[in-house]
Design a protein around this motif. Sequence first.
Motif, mmCIF file in Angstrom:
data_model
loop_
_atom_site.group_PDB
_atom_site.id
_atom_site.type_symbol
_atom_site.label_atom_id
_atom_site.label_comp_id
_atom_site.label_asym_id
_atom_site.label_seq_id
_atom_site.Cartn_x
_atom_site.Cartn_y
_atom_site.Cartn_z
ATOM 1 N N LEU A 169 23.547 42.419 35.243
ATOM 2 C CA LEU A 169 23.664 42.367 36.698
ATOM 3 C C LEU A 169 23.285 40.980 37.219
ATOM 4 O O LEU A 169 23.940 40.450 38.127
ATOM 5 N N GLU A 170 22.264 40.379 36.640
ATOM 6 C CA GLU A 170 21.873 39.022 37.043
ATOM 7 C C GLU A 170 23.006 38.033 36.789
ATOM 8 O O GLU A 170 23.326 37.200 37.649
ATOM 9 N N GLN A 171 23.617 38.129 35.621
ATOM 10 C CA GLN A 171 24.718 37.215 35.285
ATOM 11 C C GLN A 171 25.897 37.402 36.235
ATOM 12 O O GLN A 171 26.511 36.431 36.692
ATOM 13 N N ALA A 172 26.210 38.649 36.553
ATOM 14 C CA ALA A 172 27.341 38.941 37.433
ATOM 15 C C ALA A 172 27.089 38.436 38.846
ATOM 16 O O ALA A 172 27.958 37.800 39.461
ATOM 17 N N TYR A 173 25.913 38.722 39.391
ATOM 18 C CA TYR A 173 25.596 38.264 40.745
ATOM 19 C C TYR A 173 25.535 36.746 40.824
ATOM 20 O O TYR A 173 26.011 36.139 41.795
ATOM 21 N N ASP A 174 24.946 36.105 39.814
ATOM 22 C CA ASP A 174 24.879 34.644 39.808
ATOM 23 C C ASP A 174 26.281 34.042 39.816
ATOM 24 O O ASP A 174 26.557 33.071 40.527
ATOM 25 N N GLY A 175 27.183 34.640 39.040
ATOM 26 C CA GLY A 175 28.554 34.153 38.993
ATOM 27 C C GLY A 175 29.273 34.346 40.315
ATOM 28 O O GLY A 175 29.997 33.460 40.783
ATOM 29 N N ALA A 176 29.073 35.500 40.937
ATOM 30 C CA ALA A 176 29.722 35.772 42.222
ATOM 31 C C ALA A 176 29.225 34.826 43.305
ATOM 32 O O ALA A 176 30.012 34.326 44.119
ATOM 33 N N LEU A 177 27.937 34.559 43.326
ATOM 34 C CA LEU A 177 27.390 33.631 44.314
ATOM 35 C C LEU A 177 27.887 32.213 44.064
ATOM 36 O O LEU A 177 28.216 31.478 44.998
ATOM 37 N N ARG A 178 27.945 31.830 42.818
ATOM 38 C CA ARG A 178 28.421 30.487 42.461
ATOM 39 C C ARG A 178 29.872 30.281 42.897
ATOM 40 O O ARG A 178 30.236 29.211 43.402
#
Length: 232
Positions: A169-178
Amino acid sequence: MRNGHRISAIVTCAGRGTRFGSNKLLVTLGGVTVLEKTVRAMCAPDVDEVIVTVSADHEEEYRRILVDEAHLPVTLVVGGEERHISAHRGLAATSGDIVLVHDGVRPFVTADLIDTVIDGAIEHGAAMIGMPSTVQVKLVNDQGFIDGSLDRAHSWLGQTPQGFRREYLEQAYDGALRDGYARVSDDADLVHEYCGLAARILPGHVNNIKITTPQDLGTARLIEEGRADQDA
C-alpha cells in the motif's frame, strides 16, 4: 492482533457526497449516523487501531460524534482532495503491518467480513471482498455505442474493506502521489498498477452496500429494519 499481525484500518470519510446531494455520513439509520455505524463496525475485535480520514470542514463535528459522544477509540486525520491522498495521510498515522481500507458509507460491514479480508491479505498480500455480478455489464465507448459485454462468469461487484500488506500500500500510494494519479477506482487497482500484485477477491455479503444515492439509502433503511427485527 490476528495470527501474529498488527491490524490497522483506515475508514475514508473525507468525501464530498456530490452524487447524494448532501452529507450522507450524517444521515441516520436506526437513530445512529452512518458515520458512527460504519466506524463502530470497523472497531472489530481483531482490528488494533482505526484511523478515520475526514475533511477539514467536518473534523470538529465528526470528532464530536465519534469521540466525544460515542467514545470510540479512533484517530481522526484530515484528508485531501482525492481519495488516495486522504488514504495516504491515513496510512501515515497507522502502525500495523496489515492495513485495511474501508468506505465510510458502508455501515453494514461485519466482523466476519473484516476477518475474511485480513486473512486474505496475510496470505496473498492483497485481498478484497465482492459479490459475483448477476447483471450484464456493457462496455460503452466515448460516443455512447456498445463495444461489448463483460463475461458475467468473471465479473464481480467490488466491496470494501480491502486489505494489504503495508509495504504494498505504501508503494502504491507513493507512486500515485508522484504521478499525480487522480483517477483511481479503488486501492486494489492502485496496488495492481504500481506493485504488479493482483488482489485475491473473496465472497462479501449482499447487505454490505455503499450508500451513494438516495435510492441506496432506502435500501439501507430496509436492511436496518431487518436487523432490528432479528434482534427483537
